[in-house]
Scaffold this active site. Structure first.
Site, PDB file in Angstrom:
ATOM      1  N   GLN A  31      14.267  27.576   7.377  1.00 13.71           N
ATOM      2  CA  GLN A  31      12.897  28.082   7.332  1.00 13.71           C
ATOM      3  C   GLN A  31      12.227  27.950   8.700  1.00 13.71           C
ATOM      4  O   GLN A  31      12.222  26.866   9.291  1.00 13.71           O
ATOM      5  CB  GLN A  31      12.055  27.332   6.301  1.00 13.71           C
ATOM      6  CG  GLN A  31      10.705  28.030   6.129  1.00 13.71           C
ATOM      7  CD  GLN A  31       9.711  27.257   5.302  1.00 13.71           C
ATOM      8  OE1 GLN A  31       9.343  26.145   5.666  1.00 13.71           O
ATOM      9  NE2 GLN A  31       9.272  27.839   4.204  1.00 13.71           N
TER      10      GLN A  31
ATOM     11  N   CYS B  82       2.304  27.077   4.255  1.00 13.19           N
ATOM     12  CA  CYS B  82       1.963  25.684   4.565  1.00 13.19           C
ATOM     13  C   CYS B  82       0.448  25.544   4.800  1.00 13.19           C
ATOM     14  O   CYS B  82      -0.121  26.249   5.635  1.00 13.19           O
ATOM     15  CB  CYS B  82       2.735  25.224   5.803  1.00 13.19           C
ATOM     16  SG  CYS B  82       2.329  23.525   6.235  1.00 13.19           S
TER      17      CYS B  82
ATOM     18  N   GLY C   2       6.483  26.138  -8.111  1.00 18.82           N
ATOM     19  CA  GLY C   2       5.288  25.355  -8.411  1.00 18.82           C
ATOM     20  C   GLY C   2       5.403  24.580  -9.700  1.00 18.82           C
ATOM     21  O   GLY C   2       5.499  25.160 -10.778  1.00 18.82           O
ATOM     22  N   ASP C   3       5.483  23.237  -9.567  1.00 21.70           N
ATOM     23  CA  ASP C   3       5.375  22.312 -10.713  1.00 21.70           C
ATOM     24  C   ASP C   3       6.551  22.334 -11.684  1.00 21.70           C
ATOM     25  O   ASP C   3       6.393  21.886 -12.828  1.00 21.70           O
ATOM     26  CB  ASP C   3       4.087  22.580 -11.516  1.00 21.70           C
ATOM     27  CG  ASP C   3       2.834  22.394 -10.698  1.00 21.70           C
ATOM     28  OD1 ASP C   3       2.903  21.686  -9.681  1.00 21.70           O
ATOM     29  OD2 ASP C   3       1.796  22.959 -11.079  1.00 21.70           O
TER      30      ASP C   3
ATOM     31  N   ARG D  97       8.979  19.059  -5.385  1.00 22.43           N
ATOM     32  CA  ARG D  97       8.733  17.659  -5.741  1.00 22.43           C
ATOM     33  C   ARG D  97       9.536  17.218  -6.958  1.00 22.43           C
ATOM     34  O   ARG D  97       9.899  16.044  -7.062  1.00 22.43           O
ATOM     35  CB  ARG D  97       7.233  17.453  -5.959  1.00 22.43           C
ATOM     36  CG  ARG D  97       6.447  17.573  -4.652  1.00 22.43           C
ATOM     37  CD  ARG D  97       4.977  17.759  -4.917  1.00 22.43           C
ATOM     38  NE  ARG D  97       4.724  18.986  -5.673  1.00 22.43           N
ATOM     39  CZ  ARG D  97       3.565  19.329  -6.186  1.00 22.43           C
ATOM     40  NH1 ARG D  97       2.540  18.539  -6.055  1.00 22.43           N
ATOM     41  NH2 ARG D  97       3.437  20.475  -6.852  1.00 22.43           N
TER      42      ARG D  97
HETATM   43  C1  LIG Z   1       6.218  16.567   1.186  1.00 22.63           C
HETATM   44  C2  LIG Z   1       6.224  18.070   1.124  1.00 22.63           C
HETATM   45  C3  LIG Z   1       6.739  18.796   2.180  1.00 22.63           C
HETATM   46  C4  LIG Z   1       6.740  20.201   2.143  1.00 22.63           C
HETATM   47  N1  LIG Z   1       7.279  20.897   3.178  1.00 22.63           N
HETATM   48  C5  LIG Z   1       7.337  22.250   3.121  1.00 22.63           C
HETATM   49  C6  LIG Z   1       7.952  23.017   4.167  1.00 22.63           C
HETATM   50  O1  LIG Z   1       8.466  22.460   5.149  1.00 22.63           O
HETATM   51  N2  LIG Z   1       7.964  24.368   4.036  1.00 22.63           N
HETATM   52  C7  LIG Z   1       7.409  25.010   2.953  1.00 22.63           C
HETATM   53  O2  LIG Z   1       7.443  26.251   2.865  1.00 22.63           O
HETATM   54  N3  LIG Z   1       6.844  24.325   1.941  1.00 22.63           N
HETATM   55  C8  LIG Z   1       6.808  22.966   2.003  1.00 22.63           C
HETATM   56  N4  LIG Z   1       6.273  22.281   0.955  1.00 22.63           N
HETATM   57  C9  LIG Z   1       5.881  23.014  -0.256  1.00 22.63           C
HETATM   58  C10 LIG Z   1       7.061  23.068  -1.246  1.00 22.63           C
HETATM   59  O3  LIG Z   1       8.168  23.754  -0.710  1.00 22.63           O
HETATM   60  C11 LIG Z   1       6.640  23.751  -2.562  1.00 22.63           C
HETATM   61  O4  LIG Z   1       6.238  25.058  -2.303  1.00 22.63           O
HETATM   62  C12 LIG Z   1       5.493  23.011  -3.250  1.00 22.63           C
HETATM   63  O5  LIG Z   1       5.681  21.608  -3.216  1.00 22.63           O
HETATM   64  C13 LIG Z   1       5.354  23.477  -4.703  1.00 22.63           C
HETATM   65  O6  LIG Z   1       6.568  23.297  -5.409  1.00 22.63           O
HETATM   66  P1  LIG Z   1       6.838  21.999  -6.326  1.00 22.63           P
HETATM   67  O7  LIG Z   1       5.692  21.889  -7.297  1.00 22.63           O
HETATM   68  O8  LIG Z   1       8.160  22.278  -6.982  1.00 22.63           O
HETATM   69  O9  LIG Z   1       6.862  20.815  -5.403  1.00 22.63           O
HETATM   70  C14 LIG Z   1       6.218  20.879   1.010  1.00 22.63           C
HETATM   71  C15 LIG Z   1       5.694  20.143  -0.053  1.00 22.63           C
HETATM   72  C16 LIG Z   1       5.692  18.758  -0.009  1.00 22.63           C
HETATM   73  C17 LIG Z   1       5.145  17.998  -1.190  1.00 22.63           C
END
Ligand SMILES: Cc1cc2nc3c(=O)[nH]c(=O)nc-3n(C[C@H](O)[C@H](O)[C@H](O)COP(=O)(O)O)c2cc1C
Length: 308
Positions: free
Chosen positions: A70, A100, A203-204, A227
């Site tokens: 990425q 981001c 997401g989630d 996460r």
């Molecule tokens: C600690 C952390 C680091 C993340 N780093 C990135 C990243 O480098 N690039 C990106 O596109 N999204 C990043 N995200 C977002 C995640 O890829 C994802 O879109 C977001 O957490 C929602 O998905 P989830 O609910 O499954 O965590 C980050 C999220 C967290 C919590």
């Protein structure tokens, strides 16, 4: 599941997570069944200037395929140059970060700032520059929109498709929501209706079954888990995380092996303490075990603790 010419074994993808998705963790998630894994976000400038720390983030091994890198940036020429460098490496896909919300990223017109109306033409030029300079499929990861008054994801996805993206990932939250509230799955469904290229919902997601539910509810072609995979790489298996310590130990030991092999010494202890204590969450005695883990002076002491 296909993204351009790239065929994935299954539609469960490990999300990019800065500070977490290093080579060791990505390999672990692949071994658990992830169909694709994504690097932490990588600055196109860091790459173009040959910064050591940035180059180290591109470290890979053949077992990691397929994997995605990425990139983030806000200058089409720099992003194009970085894409050319990356696609000359053993990489299967390039993803562009347009989601981001971190202030220092947004201030430089990167990440989700590219979803602001005034940056629409720039976002389009960035995608075109990356596509033009890349020998691998290019995807774009973005959010629902800037705030609840501008849920533009379907229209934004159409722009990405026209600019040459092979797929899009939607984290169904706005910039204003950051990580609060719930991801709105109806936005993912609307994006799916808006484009012909594959749509990855994000997401989630809290379990393998929940990932399948997101696909059924929204029609999206694949799901990306962030996460939910921390402390739970088993999420990529239908059976999920084992209930007992004995059930979890083989994966934790495997993670230690991978970490010792692939993580730089400077970062090793912090990263393994973090991942291992998360993997013990919910078990009886997990709090005490976490304290013992945090007190370990080095990686071998931690490995010995897990043999006890
Ligand atoms: C600690 C952390 C680091 C993340 N780093 C990135 C990243 O480098 N690039 C990106 O596109 N999204 C990043 N995200 C977002 C995640 O890829 C994802 O879109 C977001 O957490 C929602 O998905 P989830 O609910 O499954 O965590 C980050 C999220 C967290 C919590």
């Amino acid at each position: 599941m296909r993204i351009g010419p790239l065929v994935l074994d299954n539609p469960f993808i490990l999300a990019p997570l800065a500070g977490y998705t290093d080579l060791a963790f990505r390999l672990l998630c692949h071994e658990q069944g992830a169909g694709l894994v994504v690097s932490e976000m990588i600055s196109c400038h860091g790459l173009n200037y040959g910064q050591q720390q940035t180059i180290a983030m591109l470290k890979t091994v053949p077992e990691e395929r397929p994997w995605a890198v990425q990139l983030f940036g806000s200058e089409p020429e720099s992003m194009g140059r970085a894409a050319a460098t990356v696609s000359a490496m053993p990489v299967d896909l390039i993803d562009i970060n347009m989601g981001c919300p971190v202030p220092k990223v947004v201030k430089k017109h990167c990440g989700v700032a590219l979803m602001k109306p005034e940056n629409r033409a720039l976002a389009e030029q960035l995608i075109q520059a990356v596509v033009k300079n890349s020998g691998v499929p290019v995807t774009v990861k973005f959010r629902s929109g800037w705030d609840d008054k501008s849920i533009i994801a379907p229209d934004f996805a159409r722009m990405c498709e026209a600019a040459g993206a092979a797929a899009v990932t939607v984290h169904a939250r706005t910039w204003a929501q950051q990580f609060g509230g719930r991801a709105d799955r109806s936005v993912i469904a609307a994006v799916k209706r808006a484009v012909k290229i594959p749509v990855i919902g994000n997401g989630d997601i809290s379990s393998h079954a929940d990932g399948l539910a997101m696909m059924a509810e929204t029609g999206c072609d694949a799901v990306m888990i962030g996460r939910g995979a921390l402390g739970n790489p088993w999420i990529f298996r239908p059976e999920g995380r084992p209930e007992s310590l004995a059930g979890r130990l083989p994966l934790i030991r495997r993670y230690l092996e991978l970490a010792q092999e692939h993580i730089d010494t400077g970062k090793l202890l912090f990263r393994i303490k973090n991942h291992v204590s998360r993997c013990l969450a919910g078990l009886p005695g997990a709090v005490a075990a976490r304290q013992e883990i945090m007190a370990c002076p080095d990686a071998s002491a931690l490995a010995e603790l897990l043999v006890k």
